[in-house]
Design an enzyme around this catalytic site. Structure first.
Site, PDB file in Angstrom:
ATOM      1  N   ASP A 191      -1.043   7.243  12.209  1.00  7.76           N
ATOM      2  CA  ASP A 191      -1.803   6.014  12.437  1.00  7.76           C
ATOM      3  C   ASP A 191      -2.235   5.849  13.884  1.00  7.76           C
ATOM      4  OD1 ASP A 191       0.602   5.530  13.667  1.00  7.76           O
ATOM      5  OD2 ASP A 191       1.081   3.702  12.541  1.00  7.76           O
ATOM      6  N   ASN A 192      -2.143   6.919  14.700  1.00  8.59           N
ATOM      7  CA  ASN A 192      -2.584   6.787  16.082  1.00  8.59           C
ATOM      8  C   ASN A 192      -3.150   8.104  16.591  1.00  8.59           C
ATOM      9  OD1 ASN A 192      -0.383   8.146  18.046  1.00  8.59           O
ATOM     10  ND2 ASN A 192       0.663   7.254  16.271  1.00  8.59           N
ATOM     11  N   ARG A 221       0.806  -1.219   0.000  1.00  7.84           N
ATOM     12  CA  ARG A 221       0.000   0.000   0.000  1.00  7.84           C
ATOM     13  C   ARG A 221       0.843   1.275   0.000  1.00  7.84           C
ATOM     14  NH1 ARG A 221       0.548  -2.424   4.724  1.00  7.84           N
ATOM     15  NH2 ARG A 221       0.951  -1.239   6.632  1.00  7.84           N
ATOM     16  N   CYS A 255     -12.254 -12.458  30.527  1.00  3.17           N
ATOM     17  CA  CYS A 255     -12.680 -13.841  30.794  1.00  3.17           C
ATOM     18  C   CYS A 255     -12.812 -14.647  29.509  1.00  3.17           C
ATOM     19  CB  CYS A 255     -14.000 -13.840  31.552  1.00  3.17           C
ATOM     20  SG  CYS A 255     -13.789 -13.417  33.298  1.00  3.17           S
TER      21      CYS A 255
END
EC number: 6.2.1.45
Length: 657
Positions: free
Chosen positions: A190-191, A129, A246
Site C-alpha cells: 500500500d505504499n 474488504r 495557508c
C-alpha cells in the site's frame, strides 16, 4: 452478461468477471457510476501462447482442478502446483491473491510453496474488504490468519506465513537463498517505498514481479519480466496532491482542510538524543526556532504536574485555536476588507470566520477538553480522568484572560508569501539562544514524554474523539458542514476505501499474467499491463514497456544486466580488471552512499586504499562491518571508454569468497 471457456473454468477469470458483475449490480441498486453499455467482451487467449495441450493431457483425472486442466492440461497444472511464490502483503489484494493461488492450485504441489508476509495486525476497518478475516480475528496477525483461512479452502496449498516487513532490516531473512529459490513475487502493498524496494530486489535477483494496486474503483496491474520489460522503478507515480498550508491554517473552505497534524516527538528526542540540538540548529529556514519553541513548551511552559494542569492546557489551547487566532485574523483582515483590485477579500474560497465563545455545556466544546486533557495526561504519564462530569467541573473553574489583537502581526495569504516570510534570513537568532539557555537551566530530565502514535481503530484511546472535536470546531469557525466520526476517520487516516469488487478484478488479472510467467513466455506481446476504472467503466490493456537499452562500445545492456566479478581483488586489481577485460577506465566507484574511489581523490588516500581488498575498502569507508548474510557487494561505477568519453555502464555484482 455471458461467459464461457468451453468446458473449462478458470478461477482468475471468475474473480475478474465476478468483480465486474458485482460492481454492475451495485450501480443498478445505487444509481451511482456509469453502467456497462450494451456488452463487455474480454478474453485471455494469450495465456495459451506456449501451450499446446493434447486431448489426453486435458482429460479429467478426478482432481479439484479438472476444469482448469481442461484448459491448460495436467502437465501445466503440475507446473503451477510446484511454483514457489512470495506474496508481499496480506491486505485486500493479498487476500484475493492468496485465494486465487489456492483455487488455482499454485504452490499446492509436492515441491510448491507460497510465502506470505505482513507485519500488520487485523483492524476492524479491514473487514469490509479483506475477506479472509472475521470479527473474531481483530488484533491477530494478518499473514498467519490469512494462511489458516486459505488452508480451509484448499488444504493442499503449502503456505508459510511470516510477520516481517520486507526491507533492508530483514535482508538476513529474505537473503540470496530465499530469493534464488523463488519462481516469482506478487506485490500486495500500500505504499510506494515498499514497492520500490521489492522491485529493486526482483531486478537484482532477476525474478518476475506482479505489481498490483487499487484506488477506490480504479485498479492497475503491471507485469515485470526479467530481461524483457522495464521495472516498477523505471517510471514514477505522480506526487500525492497536498493542500496549501495557508488554506489549512487560515482559509479552510472544506471539511478536509480542517485536518492537520504532525508527530509530537521533538521533546522526547531532546531528552533521549544527545545530538538532537546539533541536528536541529543545522536545519534551514525557521525550522530550528519552531522545533526549539515546541521543546520549550513541552518541557517548561506546558508541562503538567497533575490532571488539572492537563485540563487547563486543553482549555487554553482551545481558546488559542478557535477564538484568539480567529480574532487576530479578523483584526488583520476585517470582514469588510477589500483587495487592491477593489474586490472583497473574504470571497470565493475564502470564508470569513467567526471566533467561538467557550461553553462547557456545549458537547463539542467539552469533548475537545475531555479528549485533549486525557491525551496530554497520557503523554506525560499522569493518571487520566474518564468521567466527563469531573472534567466539566474543572474546566468551568478556569479563568481565561480576554484576548487583545496585536498590531504588526504578519499573516501570509499564499504559500509563496509564507515561504518568503519563513526565509532563512528571518530567523530570530537571539530567540534561539534564549531558548537554548532556558533549556540548559533544566536539571536532568528524569521523566519520560511518550509521543502518541495515531491509531484510528481503537475507540477507547480518545484519538478519534479529539480529532473529530478539533476538526468540527474548526468547521464551525468557518461555517463548513461538520463531519461525522466515520467521515473524519476516513480523512484523518487518509483512507481511500478499498472496494472488494476492484480488488477481485485486479487479483484475477494478476493471476492471468502469472499463468504466462509460469510458461516462461519470452514474447513481450503476450503480457498485458491493465488499468481499470469500474466507475466509468474503463478497461485498458497495454503491452508492457520493454526494458530501455543502453550501449557502451557495441555492447547493448538493460537494467537487468550487470558486471559479475567473483573473488576478492584489491582496489588496484579491480580497476585494472575493468581496463583489461572491458576496456573501461573507472573514474568513480561507489557502494551505496560511500565513495570508494574517484579520479579527483587525494593521492595519499587513494594510494592507501589501492592495496586493500575491496571488502576492506567498503568497511573502512562505511565504518560498518559486512553482515554475515551478505554474499555479494553492489558497486556503481562511472567509466570512460578508450577515447576518454563518459559511457553509461551497468552496475557491478562483486561476489565475496
Amino acid at each position: 452478461m455471458l461467459f464461457g471457456v468451453s468446458s473449462g473454468d478458470l478461477n482468475p477469470i471468475n474473480a475478474s468477471i465476478g468483480g465486474i458483475i458485482a460492481q454492475e449490480v451495485m450501480k443498478a441498486c445505487t444509481g451511482k457510476f456509469t453502467p456497462i453499455f450494451q456488452y463487455f467482451y474480454f478474453d485471455a487467449i494469450e495465456c495459451l501462447i506456449n501451450l499446446t495441450p493434447t486431448e489426453e493431457d486435458c482429460k479429467p483425472i478426478g482432481s479439484r482442478y479438472d476444469r482448469q486442466i481442461a484448459v491448460f492440461g495436467k502437465t501445466f497444472q503440475e507446473t503451477l502446483g510446484n511454483l514457489r511464490y512470495f506474496i508481499v502483503g496480506s491486505g485486500a489484494i493479498g487476500c484475493e491473491l492468496l485465494k486465487n493461488f489456492a483455487m488455482s492450485g499454485i504452490g499446492a504441489g509436492p515441491d510448491g510453496k507460497v510465502f506470505l508476509t505482513d507485519m500488520d495486525l487485523i483492524e476492524k476497518s479491514n473487514l469490509n474488504r479483506q475477506f479472509l478475516f472475521r470479527p473474531h480475528d481483530v488484533q491477530k496477525p494478518k499473514s498467519g490468519t490469512a494462511a489458516v483461512a486459505v488452508k480451509r479452502m484448499n488444504p493442499n496449498i503449502n503456505v508459510v506465513a511470516h510477520e516481517n516487513r520486507v526491507g533492508i532490516e530483514t535482508e538476513n531473512v529474505y537473503d540470496d537463498k530465499f530469493f534464488n529459490d523463488l519462481d516469482g513475487i506478487a506485490n500486495a502493498l500500500d505504499n510506494v517505498d515498499a514497492r520500490s524496494y521489492v522491485d529493486r530486489r526482483c531486478v537484482y535477483y532477476r525474478k518476475p514481479l506482479l505489481e498490483s494496486g487499487t484506488l477506490g474503483t480504479m485498479g492497475n496491474i503491471q507485469v515485470i519480466v526479467p530481461y524483457l520489460t522495464e521495472s516498477y522503478n523505471s517510471s514514477q507515480d505522480p506526487p500525492e496532491k497536498s493542500i496549501p498550508i495557508c488554506t489549512l491554517k487560515n482559509f479552510p473552505n472544506a471539511i478536509e482542510h480542517t485536518f492537520s497534524g504532525h508527530a509530537a516527538e521533538n521533546a522526547s528526542q531532546y531528552i533521549s538524543d544527545a545530538t538532537f540540538i546539533d541536528r536541529v540548529i543545522k536545519l534551514p529556514g525557521l525550522q530550528p526556532l519552531e522545533i526549539l519553541e515546541s521543546v520549550k513548551a513541552a518541557l517548561i511552559d506546558d508541562r503538567p504536574q497533575n490532571f488539572e494542569d492537563c485540563v487547563k492546557w486543553a482549555r487554553f489551547h482551545w481558546q488559542e485555536q478557535y477564538a484568539n487566532q480567529i480574532q487576530q485574523l479578523l483584526y488583520n483582515f476585517p470582514a469588510d476588507q477589500m483587495t487592491s483590485s477593489g474586490e472583497p477579500f473574504w470571497s470565493g474560497p475564502k470564508r470569513c470566520p467567526t471566533p467561538l465563545v467557550f461553553d462547557p455545556n456545549d458537547s463539542l466544546h467539552l469533548s475537545y477538553i475531555y479528549a485533549g486533557a486525557n491525551l496530554k495526561a497520557e503523554v506525560y504519564g499522569i493518571p487520566q480522568e474518564r468521567n466527563k462530569d469531573v472534567v466539566k467541573k474543572i474546566v468551568s473553574g478556569i479563568h481565561v484572560p480576554p484576548f487583545k489583537p496585536r498590531s504588526g502581526v504578519k499573516i501570509a495569504v499564499t504559500d509563496a508569501a509564507l515561504q518568503e516570510q519563513n526565509g532563512s534570513d528571518n530567523i530570530d537568532h537571539d530567540r534561539v539562544k534564549e531558548i537554548l539557555t532556558e533549556l540548559g537551566k533544566l536539571s536532568k530530565v528524569n521523566y519520560r514524554i511518550t509521543p502518541l502514535e495515531f491509531e484510528k481503530d481503537d475507540d477507547t484511546n480518545l484519538h478519534m474523539d479529539f480529532i473529530v472535536a478539533a476538526s468540527n470546531l474548526r468547521a464551525t469557525n468557518y461555517k463548513i458542514q461538520p463531519a461525522d466520526r466515520h467521515k473524519s476517520k476516513l480523512i484523518a487516516g487518509k483512507i481511500i476505501p478499498a472496494i472488494a469488487t476492484t480488488t477481485s478484478v485486479v487479483a484475477g488479472f494478476a493471476v492471468l499474467e502469472l499463468f504466462k510467467l509460469a510458461q516462461n513466455c519470452k514474447d513481450l506481446s503476450a503480457y498485458k499491463n491493465v488499468f481499470t476504472n469500474l466507475a466509468l467503466p474503463l478497461f485498458a490493456q497495454s503491452e508492457p514497456m520493454p526494458a530501455p537499452k543502453n550501449t557502451y562500445y557495441d555492447i547493448e545492456w538493460t537494467l537487468w544486466d550487470r558486471f559479475e566479478v567473483t573473488g576478492e581483488l584489491t582496489l588496484a586489481e579491480f580497476l585494472e580488471y575493468f581496463k583489461r577485460e572491458h576496456k573501461l577506465e573507472i573514474t568513480m566507484l561507489s557502494q551505496g552512499v560511500c565513495m570508494l574511489y574517484s579520479f579527483f581523490m587525494q593521492k595519499a588516500k587513494c594510494q592507501e586504499r589501492m592495496v586493500l581488498l575491496m571488502s576492506e575498502v567498503v568497511k573502512k569507508v562505511s565504518k560498518k562491518r559486512i553482515e554475515p548474510h551478505v554474499t555479494a557487494l553492489i558497486f556503481e561505477i562511472c567509466c570512460n571508454d578508450e577515447s576518454g568519453n563518459d559511457v553509461e555502464v551497468p552496475y557491478v555484482r562483486y561476489t565475496l569468497p
